[in-house]
Design an enzyme around this catalytic site. Structure first.
Site, PDB file in Angstrom:
ATOM      1  N   THR A 256       0.836  -1.194   0.000  1.00 41.78           N
ATOM      2  CA  THR A 256       0.000   0.000   0.000  1.00 41.78           C
ATOM      3  C   THR A 256       0.872   1.245   0.000  1.00 41.78           C
ATOM      4  O   THR A 256       2.014   1.218   0.451  1.00 41.78           O
ATOM      5  CB  THR A 256      -0.897   0.064   1.241  1.00 41.78           C
ATOM      6  OG1 THR A 256      -0.085   0.335   2.402  1.00 41.78           O
ATOM      7  CG2 THR A 256      -1.655  -1.226   1.453  1.00 41.78           C
ATOM      8  N   ASP A 257       0.316   2.341  -0.503  1.00 36.91           N
ATOM      9  CA  ASP A 257       0.986   3.623  -0.295  1.00 36.91           C
ATOM     10  C   ASP A 257       0.897   3.957   1.194  1.00 36.91           C
ATOM     11  O   ASP A 257       0.097   3.374   1.941  1.00 36.91           O
ATOM     12  CB  ASP A 257       0.344   4.714  -1.136  1.00 36.91           C
ATOM     13  CG  ASP A 257       1.322   5.852  -1.460  1.00 36.91           C
ATOM     14  OD1 ASP A 257       2.351   5.977  -0.764  1.00 36.91           O
ATOM     15  OD2 ASP A 257       1.060   6.603  -2.409  1.00 36.91           O
ATOM     16  N   CYS A 258       1.729   4.897   1.614  1.00 35.64           N
ATOM     17  CA  CYS A 258       1.925   5.106   3.051  1.00 35.64           C
ATOM     18  C   CYS A 258       0.718   5.777   3.706  1.00 35.64           C
ATOM     19  O   CYS A 258       0.403   6.931   3.416  1.00 35.64           O
ATOM     20  CB  CYS A 258       3.195   5.909   3.286  1.00 35.64           C
ATOM     21  SG  CYS A 258       4.635   5.035   2.653  1.00 35.64           S
ATOM     22  N   ALA A 260      -2.310   4.555   3.302  1.00 39.39           N
ATOM     23  CA  ALA A 260      -3.501   4.316   2.475  1.00 39.39           C
ATOM     24  C   ALA A 260      -4.514   3.411   3.162  1.00 39.39           C
ATOM     25  O   ALA A 260      -5.726   3.576   2.978  1.00 39.39           O
ATOM     26  CB  ALA A 260      -3.101   3.728   1.121  1.00 39.39           C
TER      27      ALA A 260
END
Length: 708
Positions: A256-258, A260
């Protein structure tokens, strides 16, 4: 003892998951069997925790290498990604990726030898950003390879091959295709924005490059913050589980993006809490979390029977497989990269490659008076001025490393002339003041003025990082700062000698506002550590400019749809039907090129065939130079078809008067488009055109053909 961030080694024969003779998948399963549920869960966050009883130290998965190893001390800084795309040179970009991973391995070896397991000093890189730069307002567009899916895929694949190496079972470093998917602004609302995307645009534009990188074994994919059609990307089972994994056969890990996953229940609010978000992410196909939701909440999700331990094993297995491929559980001394040390970081060859990339990225936009290239002997005094002339930010771009030898534009020009030439520098103006200027009197006393203008990563970029942006990291329009326009007007009024304008920026700007005040204009992007030397080499004719625009330069932002509209209609050269300032693919040269053919393409094709022809590129001008031959397909104009589309390009080096032959080959299967009724790709029959030229509006050669 040399420590890797997974396990220490001794001289005894290794058994079980430590045995390098076993297949990787077998070793992964053997290690999983050694771990408790709590230990498994502790490994699912980017700050992977140590397992002391197995001698496994902590590891930080978060590392950046967008255009050089970033945030990790001295490293070679290459041009920002948008500049690398402007080279239209796959071989060059693969070399750049290879150099980045070499420096990464060296830093990793040196730091782990001191038992340091630091963020940004690892081997799992969250790059490249292959989102489509669909709108010039997006501040992070500078991180991408431009607006075209085909160019993005070709440059992206080359970059990944360089980063990862050519052995899929023994990674030099791991690359990550991000941000999956339909993520290109608005930046300020990315944590709760819902991108409404129709099936055709999703498949043909937003997913295209991701599919190509998956086909070429990118190790990881990162999910985006936003929702797509109502579902947050990090829990989107259709996108991750069905398309990415089942349909495309992706075997790597998904991160995941940070933050998210936190967004799922804090901003999107599509689920009530972290426990349900963690379970939904694992079930969708996420393996690694750039936050702590999985680590904090998965055990509880198992207790509530929202997840099974087998599902956790599947996710853990995919990230462990990446670690095994990187050699984390092998004897480090037997790694082919073990010998990389300080002499592999920022050495002469790497610096020269950065210079070469910058030289090939610069785009000549105006030279109608043929003032360029400059004859050094004709200019005994030069004034270099402007807010980006000596600005470190304008050299480095975003997600950058640091270098001990950055050459800014002032330094590059100063070093290129002989000591008998007078060079002066003045800031000239800042980004805001439209009244107070400097250096104009001095420029009036010089025989040549180089005005370096543009933007900065603090004016355009990621939310939070672009802290001087008045739109959350994004831009509100295409204008250069009003102060720079006013300054150029005052400069032209006060200076009768030639003025060369250089624009450093990460996105398209309205060049027309300063075009009348400059005799020549060069677009430099954020050119990296050797940008100053590259500029001097181009100004004085040592290098012939050969960069081409990877984005369209529009006349006005009012020509575009609303920024938060994710339909492609009316966007990019593929769907935009109004006059533009500079077309996609545009770039001037100090020489001229003519096209001809010795083998025209056939006039009819079937699905399993390849469109092929021999194109001749002749340098008809006075100096050697590189041309970027571009081949575009014009489709039958049925509903939803793009106006035209890049499907082949080739950089060609020619000497003055010389002709080079290029074999143009386009698989007919590449012309398939999404059938919204059948929900699959289809080759549409009808009349097509193949157009060859030096940009998307150029038509040097044109051929009609049909597909049956």
């Amino acid at each position: 003892m040399f420590l890797l961030p997974a396990i220490t080694f001794n001289a005894a024969a290794q058994t079980g998951y430590k045995d390098p003779s076993l297949p990787i998948d077998s070793r992964v399963q053997l290690l999983i069997k050694e771990l408790t549920l709590e230990e498994k869960v502790s490994l699912l966050g980017y700050r992977s925790k140590a397992v002391p009883r197995l001698n496994i130290p902590a590891y930080n998965w978060w590392n950046e290498g967008l255009h050089g190893v970033a945030r990790a001390g001295n490293a070679t800084v290459f041009p920002q990604s948008i500049g690398m795309a402007a080279t239209f040179d796959e071989d060059l970009i693969q070399s750049v990726g290879n150099t980045i991973s070499t420096e990464a391995r060296a830093k990793y070896n040196l730091s782990t030898a001191k038992n340091r397991h630091l963020q940004y000093m690892g081997l799992t890189f969250w790059t490249p950003n292959i989102n489509i730069f669909r709108d010039p307002r997006w501040g992070r567009g500078q991180e991408t390879f431009g607006e075209d899916p085909f160019l993005t895929s070709k440059i992206g694949v080359a970059f990944v091959k360089g980063i990862q190496g050519n052995d899929p079972l023994h990674l030099k470093a791991a690359a990550t295709a991000k941000h999956f998917v339909a993520h290109s602004g608005p930046e300020a609302t990315r944590d709760y924005f819902n991108a409404i995307v129709d099936e055709k645009d999703l498949r043909e534009t937003y997913l295209y490059a991701f599919h190509k990188l998956v086909d070429n074994n990118v190790e990881s994919v990162m999910t985006a913050y936003n929702r797509v059609n109502g579902v947050p990307n990090s829990i989107n089972k259709v996108l991750i589980g069905d398309i990415l994994r089942k349909e495309w056969g992706f075997q790597g890990h998904v991160v995941t993006d940070c933050g998210a996953l936190d967004d799922v229940f804090t901003t999107h609010k599509t689920l009530p809490n972290g426990v349900e978000a963690a379970a939904a992410a694992i079930k969708a196909g996420v393996d690694l979390d750039c936050s702590s939701v999985l680590q904090n909440d998965i055990v509880e999700a198992v207790k509530q029977k929202l997840l099974t331990e087998k599902e956790i094993d599947t996710a853990l297995g995919r990230i462990l497989r990446t670690q095994f491929k990187l050699g984390f559980y092998n004897d480090p001394e037997k790694s082919p990269f073990y010998g990389y040390r300080a002499d592999s970081i920022h050495n002469y060859n790497h610096i020269e490659l950065s210079l070469k990339a910058a030289e090939k990225s610069f785009v000549l936009l105006k030279n109608d008076k043929n003032i360029l290239p400059l004859n050094r002997d004709n200019y005994s005094s030069i004034m270099v001025l402007g807010p980006n002339a000596a600005n470190l930010d304008a050299m480095l771009g975003s997600y950058h490393g640091v270098s001990s030898k950055v050459v800014n534009f002032v330094e590059g020009i100063t070093a290129a002339v002989d000591p008998a030439t007078r060079v002066e520098y003045d800031l000239g103006c800042d980004y805001r003041d439209t009244v107070h200027f400097g250096g104009i009197w001095g420029a009036g006393n010089a025989e040549l003025t180089v005005a370096v203008l543009g933007l900065s990563p603090v004016l355009e970029g990621e939310a939070g990082d672009a802290f001087l942006s008045d739109n959350g990291g994004d831009r509100k329009n295409l204008d250069l700062p009003a102060s720079e326009i006013a300054f150029m007007k005052a400069l032209r009024k006060g200076v009768k000698t030639p003025i060369v304008a250089v624009i450093a920026a990460g996105s398209a700007v309205d060049v027309s506002k300063i075009a009348d005040y400059a005799d020549a204009i060069i677009y430099a992007w954020y050119p990296g550590e050797q940008g100053g030397t590259a500029l001097a080499n181009i100004l004085f004719g040592k290098i012939n400019p050969s960069g081409h625009l990877p984005v369209t330069f529009y006349k006005s932002i009012t020509d575009l749809p609303a920024y938060d509209d994710y339909h492609m209609k009316g966007r990019t050269y593929r769907y935009f039907d109004k006059p533009v300032e500079y077309p996609f693919g545009f770039g001037l040269s100090y020489t001229t090129f003519a096209y001809s053919t010795t083998k025209a393409p056939a006039t009819s094709f079937k699905a399993n065939q390849t469109i092929s022809m021999a194109a001749n590129v002749k340098n008809t001008g006075p100096v050697d130079g590189d041309e970027v031959l571009q081949a575009y397909i014009v489709y039958p104009q049925t509903n939803g078809m793009p106006r035209k589309e890049l499907k082949f390009f080739k950089r060609v080096s020619t000497k003055s008067g010389e002709t080079q032959s290029v074999n143009v080959e386009i698989p007919v299967s590449e012309l398939q488009k999404w059938d919204t009724k059948a929900h699959k790709f289809k080759l549409f029959p009808g009349n097509y055109q193949l157009i060859l030229g030096s940009n998307s509006a150029d038509e040097k050669l044109k051929y009609n053909f049909t597909i049956k």
